[in-house]
Design a protein around this motif. Sequence first.
Motif, PDB file in Angstrom:
ATOM      1  N   GLU A  38       8.393  -4.449 -17.498  1.00 47.00           N
ATOM      2  CA  GLU A  38       8.706  -4.267 -16.095  1.00 47.00           C
ATOM      3  C   GLU A  38       7.472  -3.817 -15.324  1.00 47.00           C
ATOM      4  N   GLU A  39       7.309  -4.356 -14.123  1.00 52.88           N
ATOM      5  CA  GLU A  39       6.177  -3.994 -13.276  1.00 52.88           C
ATOM      6  C   GLU A  39       6.353  -2.589 -12.737  1.00 52.88           C
ATOM      7  N   GLU A  40       5.289  -1.829 -12.731  1.00 47.83           N
ATOM      8  CA  GLU A  40       5.329  -0.486 -12.186  1.00 47.83           C
ATOM      9  C   GLU A  40       4.977  -0.589 -10.708  1.00 47.83           C
ATOM     10  N   ALA A  41       5.972  -0.460  -9.849  1.00 47.29           N
ATOM     11  CA  ALA A  41       5.755  -0.595  -8.421  1.00 47.29           C
ATOM     12  C   ALA A  41       5.066   0.658  -7.885  1.00 47.29           C
ATOM     13  N   THR A  42       3.929   0.465  -7.284  1.00 43.19           N
ATOM     14  CA  THR A  42       3.204   1.564  -6.683  1.00 43.19           C
ATOM     15  C   THR A  42       3.661   1.698  -5.242  1.00 43.19           C
ATOM     16  N   VAL A  43       4.099   2.873  -4.867  1.00 48.83           N
ATOM     17  CA  VAL A  43       4.571   3.119  -3.520  1.00 48.83           C
ATOM     18  C   VAL A  43       3.421   3.676  -2.699  1.00 48.83           C
ATOM     19  N   ILE A  44       3.151   3.037  -1.570  1.00 51.08           N
ATOM     20  CA  ILE A  44       2.100   3.495  -0.672  1.00 51.08           C
ATOM     21  C   ILE A  44       2.770   4.112   0.542  1.00 51.08           C
ATOM     22  N   LYS A  45       2.369   5.358   0.857  1.00 54.75           N
ATOM     23  CA  LYS A  45       2.982   6.088   1.965  1.00 54.75           C
ATOM     24  C   LYS A  45       1.942   6.385   3.032  1.00 54.75           C
ATOM     25  N   ASP A  46       2.416   6.511   4.282  1.00 56.41           N
ATOM     26  CA  ASP A  46       1.529   6.858   5.379  1.00 56.41           C
ATOM     27  C   ASP A  46       1.304   8.363   5.430  1.00 56.41           C
ATOM     28  N   VAL A  47       0.635   8.842   6.470  1.00 54.31           N
ATOM     29  CA  VAL A  47       0.289  10.253   6.592  1.00 54.31           C
ATOM     30  C   VAL A  47       1.536  11.146   6.705  1.00 54.31           C
ATOM     31  N   ASN A  48       2.656  10.614   7.202  1.00 52.94           N
ATOM     32  CA  ASN A  48       3.886  11.383   7.343  1.00 52.94           C
ATOM     33  C   ASN A  48       4.828  11.237   6.149  1.00 52.94           C
ATOM     34  N   LYS A  97      -6.190  -6.863  10.261  1.00 52.14           N
ATOM     35  CA  LYS A  97      -7.122  -7.341  11.275  1.00 52.14           C
ATOM     36  C   LYS A  97      -6.927  -6.472  12.502  1.00 52.14           C
ATOM     37  N   ILE A  98      -8.027  -5.955  13.025  1.00 45.20           N
ATOM     38  CA  ILE A  98      -7.976  -5.101  14.209  1.00 45.20           C
ATOM     39  C   ILE A  98      -8.684  -5.828  15.345  1.00 45.20           C
ATOM     40  N   ASP A  99      -8.015  -5.920  16.499  1.00 45.49           N
ATOM     41  CA  ASP A  99      -8.600  -6.589  17.663  1.00 45.49           C
ATOM     42  C   ASP A  99      -9.930  -5.945  18.014  1.00 45.49           C
ATOM     43  N   GLY A 100     -10.955  -6.771  18.180  1.00 42.95           N
ATOM     44  CA  GLY A 100     -12.277  -6.274  18.523  1.00 42.95           C
ATOM     45  C   GLY A 100     -13.144  -5.949  17.325  1.00 42.95           C
ATOM     46  N   PHE A 101     -12.553  -5.857  16.121  1.00 48.02           N
ATOM     47  CA  PHE A 101     -13.304  -5.521  14.907  1.00 48.02           C
ATOM     48  C   PHE A 101     -13.190  -6.599  13.838  1.00 48.02           C
ATOM     49  N   GLY A 102     -12.049  -7.268  13.764  1.00 46.49           N
ATOM     50  CA  GLY A 102     -11.844  -8.278  12.738  1.00 46.49           C
ATOM     51  C   GLY A 102     -11.165  -7.702  11.507  1.00 46.49           C
ATOM     52  N   ALA A 103     -11.421  -8.317  10.354  1.00 43.83           N
ATOM     53  CA  ALA A 103     -10.796  -7.893   9.097  1.00 43.83           C
ATOM     54  C   ALA A 103     -11.329  -6.528   8.678  1.00 43.83           C
ATOM     55  N   MET A 104     -10.415  -5.635   8.320  1.00 43.70           N
ATOM     56  CA  MET A 104     -10.777  -4.262   7.942  1.00 43.70           C
ATOM     57  C   MET A 104      -9.945  -3.825   6.754  1.00 43.70           C
ATOM     58  N   LYS A 105     -10.417  -2.782   6.093  1.00 43.58           N
ATOM     59  CA  LYS A 105      -9.637  -2.086   5.073  1.00 43.58           C
ATOM     60  C   LYS A 105      -9.481  -0.649   5.538  1.00 43.58           C
ATOM     61  N   LEU A 106      -8.263  -0.129   5.446  1.00 44.51           N
ATOM     62  CA  LEU A 106      -7.980   1.237   5.868  1.00 44.51           C
ATOM     63  C   LEU A 106      -7.346   2.013   4.732  1.00 44.51           C
ATOM     64  N   LYS A 107      -7.424   3.322   4.808  1.00 45.69           N
ATOM     65  CA  LYS A 107      -6.716   4.184   3.866  1.00 45.69           C
ATOM     66  C   LYS A 107      -5.366   4.528   4.470  1.00 45.69           C
ATOM     67  N   SER A 108      -4.350   4.618   3.637  1.00 47.94           N
ATOM     68  CA  SER A 108      -3.005   4.948   4.129  1.00 47.94           C
ATOM     69  C   SER A 108      -2.934   6.379   4.662  1.00 47.94           C
ATOM     70  N   SER A 109      -3.914   7.199   4.315  1.00 52.49           N
ATOM     71  CA  SER A 109      -3.905   8.589   4.770  1.00 52.49           C
ATOM     72  C   SER A 109      -4.355   8.740   6.226  1.00 52.49           C
ATOM     73  N   VAL A 110      -4.775   7.668   6.867  1.00 48.02           N
ATOM     74  CA  VAL A 110      -5.204   7.749   8.274  1.00 48.02           C
ATOM     75  C   VAL A 110      -4.336   6.919   9.205  1.00 48.02           C
ATOM     76  N   VAL A 111      -3.167   6.461   8.719  1.00 43.14           N
ATOM     77  CA  VAL A 111      -2.254   5.689   9.566  1.00 43.14           C
ATOM     78  C   VAL A 111      -0.842   6.255   9.484  1.00 43.14           C
ATOM     79  N   LYS A 112      -0.055   5.961  10.531  1.00 41.05           N
ATOM     80  CA  LYS A 112       1.367   6.289  10.497  1.00 41.05           C
ATOM     81  C   LYS A 112       2.134   5.034  10.858  1.00 41.05           C
ATOM     82  N   LYS A 113       3.324   4.919  10.310  1.00 36.76           N
ATOM     83  CA  LYS A 113       4.157   3.758  10.558  1.00 36.76           C
ATOM     84  C   LYS A 113       4.567   3.738  12.029  1.00 36.76           C
ATOM     85  N   ALA A 114       4.435   2.571  12.667  1.00 33.34           N
ATOM     86  CA  ALA A 114       4.762   2.454  14.098  1.00 33.34           C
ATOM     87  C   ALA A 114       6.234   2.153  14.302  1.00 33.34           C
TER      88      ALA A 114
END
Length: 114
Positions: A38-48, A97-114
């Motif tokens: 069985e696949e071990e599902a990794t859960v990614i959470k935002d800052v909250n 993809k971020i407008d004005g920047f293009g393709a990016m990689k972010l950490k989940s610790s700096v975003v919150k679900k909209a």
Amino acid sequence: MENLPNCPKCNSEYTYEDGTLLVCPECAHEWTLEGGNEEEATVIKDVNGNVLNDGDAVTVVKDLKVKGSSSSIKIGTKVKSIRLVPDAADGHDIECKIDGFGAMKLKSSVVKKA
């Protein structure tokens, strides 16, 4: 010679036992027989602590400097249609993809679900 199961990740037949673990020499995946295939599902959470999924929209919660650019991503920037990368070695587990920047990689610790 024992009949060991194929690797659950890459389906390689060259698996071997290392103590209580089974190891794949091709992709370096390790698992136990009790864990099965069985696949071990990794859960990614935002800052909250909210669980993030592919395709979610998120908002940046702090200003981020961008390497190679004189501008930065401002707090409150909304990012649509994220893609999660659970095995990211550098901790940047969101591709977007971020407008004005293009393709990016972010950490989940700096975003919150909209």
